[in-house]
Design a protein around this motif. Structure first.
Motif, PDB file in Angstrom:
ATOM      1  N   ASP A 117      -1.812   9.025  55.976  1.00  0.00           N
ATOM      2  CA  ASP A 117      -1.293  10.237  55.335  1.00  0.00           C
ATOM      3  C   ASP A 117      -2.194  10.710  54.204  1.00  0.00           C
ATOM      4  O   ASP A 117      -2.380  11.919  54.002  1.00  0.00           O
ATOM      5  CB  ASP A 117       0.124   9.993  54.809  1.00  0.00           C
ATOM      6  N   ASP A 118      -2.761   9.765  53.453  1.00  0.00           N
ATOM      7  CA  ASP A 118      -3.664  10.133  52.359  1.00  0.00           C
ATOM      8  C   ASP A 118      -4.964  10.719  52.902  1.00  0.00           C
ATOM      9  O   ASP A 118      -5.512  11.683  52.353  1.00  0.00           O
ATOM     10  CB  ASP A 118      -3.965   8.911  51.482  1.00  0.00           C
ATOM     11  N   ARG A 121      -4.256  14.299  53.999  1.00  0.00           N
ATOM     12  CA  ARG A 121      -4.252  15.262  52.888  1.00  0.00           C
ATOM     13  C   ARG A 121      -5.674  15.594  52.457  1.00  0.00           C
ATOM     14  O   ARG A 121      -5.992  16.753  52.165  1.00  0.00           O
ATOM     15  CB  ARG A 121      -3.450  14.700  51.714  1.00  0.00           C
ATOM     16  N   LYS A 124      -7.272  17.931  54.928  1.00  0.00           N
ATOM     17  CA  LYS A 124      -6.739  19.290  54.813  1.00  0.00           C
ATOM     18  C   LYS A 124      -7.527  20.089  53.775  1.00  0.00           C
ATOM     19  O   LYS A 124      -7.816  21.276  53.974  1.00  0.00           O
ATOM     20  CB  LYS A 124      -5.254  19.251  54.431  1.00  0.00           C
TER      21      LYS A 124
END
Length: 211
Positions: A117-118, A121, A124
């Motif tokens: 998830d990190d 991010r 992104k």
């Protein structure tokens, strides 16, 4: 980095603009033999809570992330526009050529990012900066593909501990400014950017008004 006072900028807006405009940097660490180890890579500047973070990643086979893990402090160098400066810009002949350039050098503290998830991010931010249209394609590739790709890379945050910004535009030789500006304003893309910075720094403001 050697920064004579006449070329030093302490204005954070100068440094952040150069980092964002020229994000392809050199990340410099010390390898296990005590020698500099350099990886060229794009970095994204994130300003949050009064801190500057540089976000990036490298391929897992690249040993650079191991050097960051062992020795978290490193240096990042951003090279902005640069161009040759002819001595013909001076009114007298007893001069030599030099080079004009804008650069930012940062001392950073690295933190590796391993959680999916990190990493997501972080990616992104990079996709939004360089290719926003790719975001939809990336999402459409599916989680299995995304996990496979992310497993092959190591992401990191580089917290900026200190920075230096060098704007070398012959500031200490005002007799050269008009001719230098005229040369750069009619030159290559890099030269035109340098000409704009001369105006921004107040070296040739009157010239732009007369044009």
């Amino acid at each position: 980095m050697y920064v004579p006072p006449q070329f030093a900028s302490t204005d954070p807006s100068h440094a952040s603009e150069l980092i964002r405009s020229y994000p392809f940097a050199s990340l410099i660490s010390v390898d296990d033999k005590g020698l500099p180890y350099i990886t060229p890579l794009p970095l994204h500047l994130l300003e949050e809570e009064g801190r500057w973070l540089l976000l990036g990643h490298c391929a897992r086979p690249n040993p650079h992330w191991r050097y960051l893990q062992a020795r978290p402090q490193a240096v990042v160098s951003f090279m902005g526009p640069q161009a040759y400066m002819s001595p013909s810009v001076y009114p007298d002949l007893a001069r030599v050529p030099t080079w004009s350039y804008l650069t930012v050098q940062c001392t950073v503290q690295a933190r590796l990012i391993e959680h999916f998830d990190d990493k997501d991010r972080l990616l992104k931010h990079l996709i939004h900066e360089h290719d926003p249209a790719y975001a939809q394609q990336w999402r459409g590739l599916g989680e299995d593909f995304q996990h496979k790709m992310m497993a092959g890379m190591v992401a990191f945050e580089l917290e900026v501990l200190d920075w230096q910004c060098k704007l070398k535009l012959n500031q200490h030789r005002p007799e050269s400014h008009q001719a230098l500006y005229s040369t750069y304003a009619a030159g290559t893309a890099d030269q035109r950017v340098l000409a704009d910075w001369m105006v921004r720094l107040g070296l040739v403001g009157a010239i732009r008004e007369e044009a």
